[in-house]
Design an enzyme around this catalytic site. Structure first.
Site, PDB file in Angstrom:
ATOM      1  NE  ARG A 198     -10.561  -5.364  -0.169  1.00 50.31           N
ATOM      2  CZ  ARG A 198      -9.799  -4.391   0.337  1.00 50.31           C
ATOM      3  NH1 ARG A 198     -10.361  -3.360   0.926  1.00 50.31           N
ATOM      4  NH2 ARG A 198      -8.477  -4.416   0.221  1.00 50.31           N
ATOM      5  CD  GLN A 229     -12.984  -1.705  -1.363  1.00 47.78           C
ATOM      6  OE1 GLN A 229     -12.232  -1.722  -0.397  1.00 47.78           O
ATOM      7  NE2 GLN A 229     -14.228  -2.141  -1.283  1.00 47.78           N
ATOM      8  CB  CYS A 263     -14.114   1.327  -0.325  1.00 44.30           C
ATOM      9  SG  CYS A 263     -13.810   3.091  -0.093  1.00 44.30           S
ATOM     10  CG  HIS A 280      -8.277   0.053  -3.071  1.00 41.27           C
ATOM     11  ND1 HIS A 280      -7.503  -1.053  -2.784  1.00 41.27           N
ATOM     12  CD2 HIS A 280      -8.930   0.364  -1.917  1.00 41.27           C
ATOM     13  CE1 HIS A 280      -7.682  -1.392  -1.521  1.00 41.27           C
ATOM     14  NE2 HIS A 280      -8.536  -0.553  -0.974  1.00 41.27           N
ATOM     15  CG  ASP A 331     -13.459   6.452  -1.318  1.00 40.22           C
ATOM     16  OD1 ASP A 331     -13.272   6.317  -0.092  1.00 40.22           O
ATOM     17  OD2 ASP A 331     -12.520   6.492  -2.149  1.00 40.22           O
ATOM     18  NE  ARG A 359      -3.879   0.492   1.896  1.00 43.33           N
ATOM     19  CZ  ARG A 359      -5.112   0.511   2.413  1.00 43.33           C
ATOM     20  NH1 ARG A 359      -5.363   1.198   3.503  1.00 43.33           N
ATOM     21  NH2 ARG A 359      -6.091  -0.144   1.827  1.00 43.33           N
TER      22      ARG A 359
HETATM   23  N1   CP Z   1     -11.286  -0.385   2.015  1.00 46.31           N
HETATM   24  C1   CP Z   1     -10.047  -0.484   2.516  1.00 46.31           C
HETATM   25  O1   CP Z   1      -9.074  -0.680   1.781  1.00 46.31           O
HETATM   26  O2   CP Z   1      -9.962  -0.354   3.853  1.00 46.31           O
HETATM   27  P1   CP Z   1      -8.611  -0.185   4.682  1.00 46.31           P
HETATM   28  O3   CP Z   1      -8.041   1.171   4.314  1.00 46.31           O
HETATM   29  O4   CP Z   1      -9.024  -0.261   6.117  1.00 46.31           O
HETATM   30  O5   CP Z   1      -7.664  -1.268   4.277  1.00 46.31           O
HETATM   31  N1  NVA Z   2      -9.952   6.757  -1.316  1.00 41.63           N
HETATM   32  C1  NVA Z   2      -9.651   6.221  -0.001  1.00 41.63           C
HETATM   33  C2  NVA Z   2      -9.893   4.755  -0.006  1.00 41.63           C
HETATM   34  C3  NVA Z   2      -9.595   4.061   1.307  1.00 41.63           C
HETATM   35  C4  NVA Z   2      -9.796   2.585   1.227  1.00 41.63           C
HETATM   36  C5  NVA Z   2      -8.216   6.553   0.346  1.00 41.63           C
HETATM   37  O1  NVA Z   2      -7.358   6.475  -0.546  1.00 41.63           O
HETATM   38  O2  NVA Z   2      -7.958   6.905   1.484  1.00 41.63           O
END
Ligand code: CP
Ligand code: NVA
Length: 317
Positions: free
Chosen positions: A302, A142, A274, A139, A234, A112
């Site tokens: 997920r 997701q 999400c 993502h 989101d 990430r």
């Molecule tokens: N939706 C998602 O990726 O959640 P987290 O940021 O908690 O991993």
């Molecule tokens: N758009 C959000 C998604 C989190 C899962 C972010 O990047 O923080």
């Protein structure tokens, strides 16, 4: 499946960096394996026994981290969390040196990252599969869980109308590719200055030529939700954009998914997010906790989808 055999024959390393790179067959394969894993997890056994996964996280995570770690354990493998203070991507040593080193220890890597170019660089220099666990551009894990959830609830993608209300960012980008490839009609409604990346949108439009999906970009949430089977939102200020939160709150006035807006959609319209949610901003408590919310089924999925992704990337199914 034929492509899996070919992948093995050519000894090709696969990654999951962007939904754009997956063929429709590959997505369908992942969704079909997910079904089996969800319905009868015990029948799967421990095909990843002895395999190790590294998890580089530059940002916080609940769902992605826990579902990958648990998923790997359920399949018999082992996961090592490498948080922001451990690997220090781009700070302590070159990303290519990290990729080369970790490839000698691990079987698979999830990362990430802040910058999408870092995940691309990791994949380029790794000899093991690399999974994008969220970047500033996409993502993909997701989106796979989201389309699986849509199919689970609607029975098929045919004739489904999904409406995304919010920010043109990573989650939306991956959904654009997934819907365009799978034939899900997708209406995107954002403030004018927060539309999705134009290149990604245009690429998704090209994918609709084969699938027949209808994509549209609108600016009026009330008009957009008419006939919606699923509404998705989101956060407005994503991780790393905290300094823009105040400005964005102003720009997204009228974009909150509240009861009044949901009433304009189909009667049984399902609500997706999400997560994490900024309750009271992009979505109200009454909607996210309401009877049509499927956000926790989506979060659960997920786990099942990522187990299928791990098996696919490691050539096990
Ligand atoms: N939706 C998602 O990726 O959640 P987290 O940021 O908690 O991993
Ligand atoms: N758009 C959000 C998604 C989190 C899962 C972010 O990047 O923080």
């Amino acid at each position: 499946m034929k492509f899996l055999k070919r992948q093995k024959e050519l000894n090709m390393k696969k990654d999951l960096i962007s939904i754009k790179d997956l063929s429709v067959d590959e997505i369908k394969h992942i969704l079909a394996v997910t079904d089996k894993l969800k319905v009868s997890p015990k029948d799967t056994g421990t095909p990843l026994a002895g395999r190790s996964m590294g998890m580089i996280f530059q940002k916080p995570s609940n769902r992605t981290r826990v579902s990958f770690e648990v998923g790997m354990a359920q399949l018999g493998g082992h996961a090592i969390y490498l948080g922001p203070d451990t690997i220090k991507l781009g700070e302590r040593e070159k990303t290519s040196d990290i990729a080369n080193t970790l490839s000698r220890y691990l079987d698979i890597l999830v990362a990430r990252v802040f910058s999408h170019s870092d995940i691309v660089e990791l994949a380029k220099h790794s000899t093991i599969p690399v999974i994008n666990g969220l970047s500033d551009t996409e993502h993909p894990c997701q989106a796979l869980a989201d389309v699986y959830t849509i199919k689970e609830k609607a029975g098929s993608f045919k004739g489904v109308k999904l409406v995304f209300i919010g920010d043109g960012n990573n989650v939306l980008h991956s959904l654009l590719y997934a819907c365009a490839k799978l034939g899900i009609n997708f209406t995107v409604v954002t403030p004018k200055n927060y539309q999705p990346n134009r290149e990604i949108y245009n690429q998704a439009l090209l994918f609709t030529k084969d699938s027949g999906a209808k994509l549209e970009l609108l600016n009026d949430p009330k008009a957009a939700v008419k006939g919606a089977d699923f509404i998705y939102t989101d956060v407005w200020a994503s991780m790393g954009q905290e300094t823009q939160a105040k400005k964005k709150k102003k720009a997204f006035k009228g974009f909150c998914v509240n009861d009044r807006l949901v009433l304009l959609a189909k009667q049984n319209c399902k609500i997706m997010h999400c997560l994490p949610a900024h309750r009271g901003e992009e979505i109200t408590d009454s909607v996210i906790d309401g009877p049509n919310s499927i956000v926790f089924d989506e979060a659960e999925n997920r786990l099942h989808v990522q187990k299928a992704v791990l098996l696919w990337l490691l050539g096990e199914k």
